[in-house]
Motif scaffolding. Structure first.
Motif, PDB file in Angstrom:
ATOM      1  N   UNK A  28       0.834  -1.181   0.000  1.00 51.78           N
ATOM      2  CA  UNK A  28       0.000   0.000   0.000  1.00 51.78           C
ATOM      3  C   UNK A  28       0.878   1.244   0.000  1.00 51.78           C
ATOM      4  N   UNK A  29       0.489   2.224  -0.773  1.00 47.80           N
ATOM      5  CA  UNK A  29       1.244   3.452  -0.888  1.00 47.80           C
ATOM      6  C   UNK A  29       1.122   4.285   0.391  1.00 47.80           C
ATOM      7  N   UNK A  30       2.113   5.118   0.627  1.00 48.97           N
ATOM      8  CA  UNK A  30       2.100   5.947   1.826  1.00 48.97           C
ATOM      9  C   UNK A  30       1.313   7.228   1.625  1.00 48.97           C
ATOM     10  N   UNK A  31       0.981   7.563   0.377  1.00 49.79           N
ATOM     11  CA  UNK A  31       0.265   8.804   0.114  1.00 49.79           C
ATOM     12  C   UNK A  31      -0.888   8.572  -0.857  1.00 49.79           C
ATOM     13  N   UNK A  32      -1.921   9.395  -0.725  1.00 47.57           N
ATOM     14  CA  UNK A  32      -3.063   9.373  -1.627  1.00 47.57           C
ATOM     15  C   UNK A  32      -3.146  10.717  -2.337  1.00 47.57           C
ATOM     16  N   UNK A  33      -3.404  10.670  -3.627  1.00 47.33           N
ATOM     17  CA  UNK A  33      -3.612  11.880  -4.415  1.00 47.33           C
ATOM     18  C   UNK A  33      -5.117  11.998  -4.644  1.00 47.33           C
ATOM     19  N   UNK A  34      -5.749  12.998  -4.027  1.00 44.54           N
ATOM     20  CA  UNK A  34      -7.197  13.132  -4.043  1.00 44.54           C
ATOM     21  C   UNK A  34      -7.570  14.376  -4.830  1.00 44.54           C
ATOM     22  N   UNK A  35      -8.470  14.216  -5.814  1.00 46.94           N
ATOM     23  CA  UNK A  35      -8.911  15.315  -6.666  1.00 46.94           C
ATOM     24  C   UNK A  35     -10.420  15.456  -6.566  1.00 46.94           C
ATOM     25  N   UNK A  36     -10.888  16.686  -6.373  1.00 46.74           N
ATOM     26  CA  UNK A  36     -12.319  16.961  -6.343  1.00 46.74           C
ATOM     27  C   UNK A  36     -12.815  17.078  -7.781  1.00 46.74           C
ATOM     28  N   UNK A  37     -13.756  16.225  -8.182  1.00 48.18           N
ATOM     29  CA  UNK A  37     -14.232  16.214  -9.563  1.00 48.18           C
ATOM     30  C   UNK A  37     -15.668  16.711  -9.686  1.00 48.18           C
ATOM     31  N   UNK A  38     -16.400  16.807  -8.572  1.00 50.84           N
ATOM     32  CA  UNK A  38     -17.764  17.340  -8.604  1.00 50.84           C
ATOM     33  C   UNK A  38     -17.888  18.456  -7.584  1.00 50.84           C
ATOM     34  N   UNK A  39     -18.730  19.424  -7.881  1.00 56.08           N
ATOM     35  CA  UNK A  39     -18.926  20.565  -7.008  1.00 56.08           C
ATOM     36  C   UNK A  39     -19.616  20.168  -5.711  1.00 56.08           C
ATOM     37  N   UNK A  40     -19.355  20.936  -4.665  1.00 56.91           N
ATOM     38  CA  UNK A  40     -19.992  20.683  -3.376  1.00 56.91           C
ATOM     39  C   UNK A  40     -21.378  21.322  -3.288  1.00 56.91           C
ATOM     40  N   UNK A  41     -21.795  22.034  -4.315  1.00 54.43           N
ATOM     41  CA  UNK A  41     -23.117  22.676  -4.313  1.00 54.43           C
ATOM     42  C   UNK A  41     -24.188  21.587  -4.298  1.00 54.43           C
ATOM     43  N   UNK A  42     -25.139  21.721  -3.407  1.00 47.23           N
ATOM     44  CA  UNK A  42     -26.229  20.760  -3.302  1.00 47.23           C
ATOM     45  C   UNK A  42     -25.946  19.589  -2.386  1.00 47.23           C
ATOM     46  N   UNK A  43     -24.800  19.588  -1.732  1.00 44.56           N
ATOM     47  CA  UNK A  43     -24.468  18.501  -0.819  1.00 44.56           C
ATOM     48  C   UNK A  43     -24.860  18.887   0.601  1.00 44.56           C
ATOM     49  N   UNK A  44     -24.772  17.935   1.502  1.00 47.59           N
ATOM     50  CA  UNK A  44     -25.105  18.203   2.897  1.00 47.59           C
ATOM     51  C   UNK A  44     -23.964  18.953   3.574  1.00 47.59           C
ATOM     52  N   UNK A  45     -24.271  19.542   4.705  1.00 51.48           N
ATOM     53  CA  UNK A  45     -23.246  20.296   5.430  1.00 51.48           C
ATOM     54  C   UNK A  45     -22.133  19.377   5.931  1.00 51.48           C
ATOM     55  N   UNK A  46     -22.468  18.121   6.238  1.00 52.92           N
ATOM     56  CA  UNK A  46     -21.444  17.171   6.693  1.00 52.92           C
ATOM     57  C   UNK A  46     -20.469  16.852   5.570  1.00 52.92           C
ATOM     58  N   UNK A  47     -20.988  16.689   4.344  1.00 51.72           N
ATOM     59  CA  UNK A  47     -20.110  16.404   3.212  1.00 51.72           C
ATOM     60  C   UNK A  47     -19.210  17.606   2.915  1.00 51.72           C
ATOM     61  N   UNK A  48     -19.744  18.817   3.024  1.00 50.34           N
ATOM     62  CA  UNK A  48     -18.925  20.013   2.815  1.00 50.34           C
ATOM     63  C   UNK A  48     -17.835  20.110   3.876  1.00 50.34           C
ATOM     64  N   UNK A  49     -18.167  19.739   5.112  1.00 53.46           N
ATOM     65  CA  UNK A  49     -17.177  19.768   6.188  1.00 53.46           C
ATOM     66  C   UNK A  49     -16.065  18.765   5.923  1.00 53.46           C
ATOM     67  N   UNK A  50     -16.414  17.596   5.399  1.00 52.83           N
ATOM     68  CA  UNK A  50     -15.406  16.587   5.073  1.00 52.83           C
ATOM     69  C   UNK A  50     -14.483  17.110   3.966  1.00 52.83           C
TER      70      UNK A  50
END
Length: 59
Positions: free
Chosen positions: A1-23
């Motif tokens: 398992x790799x020591x690092x993750x490369x994470x990219x946001x591909x969808x907007x946070x508009x319309x999501x719950x406040x918990x998802x925006x906090x994450x």
């Protein structure tokens, strides 16, 4: 398992719950197509699972 993750946001946070925006803010993802490199820890993996439909992950 790799020591690092490369994470990219591909969808907007508009319309999501406040918990998802906090994450997303906790991961450092504030804009679409922004990429962050984080350590592969159980905490980060759990956060990614909460918003898996909005992000792309590469080890």
């Amino acid at each position: 398992m790799s020591a690092e993750l490369k994470i990219t946001l591909v969808r907007s946070h508009i319309g999501t719950t406040s918990k998802q925006r906090a994450v997303l803010n906790g991961l450092g993802l504030t804009k679409v197509n922004k990429t962050v490199v984080l350590k592969n820890t159980p905490e980060i993996v759990g956060m990614v699972q909460k918003v898996s439909h909005m992000v792309k992950v590469v080890e």
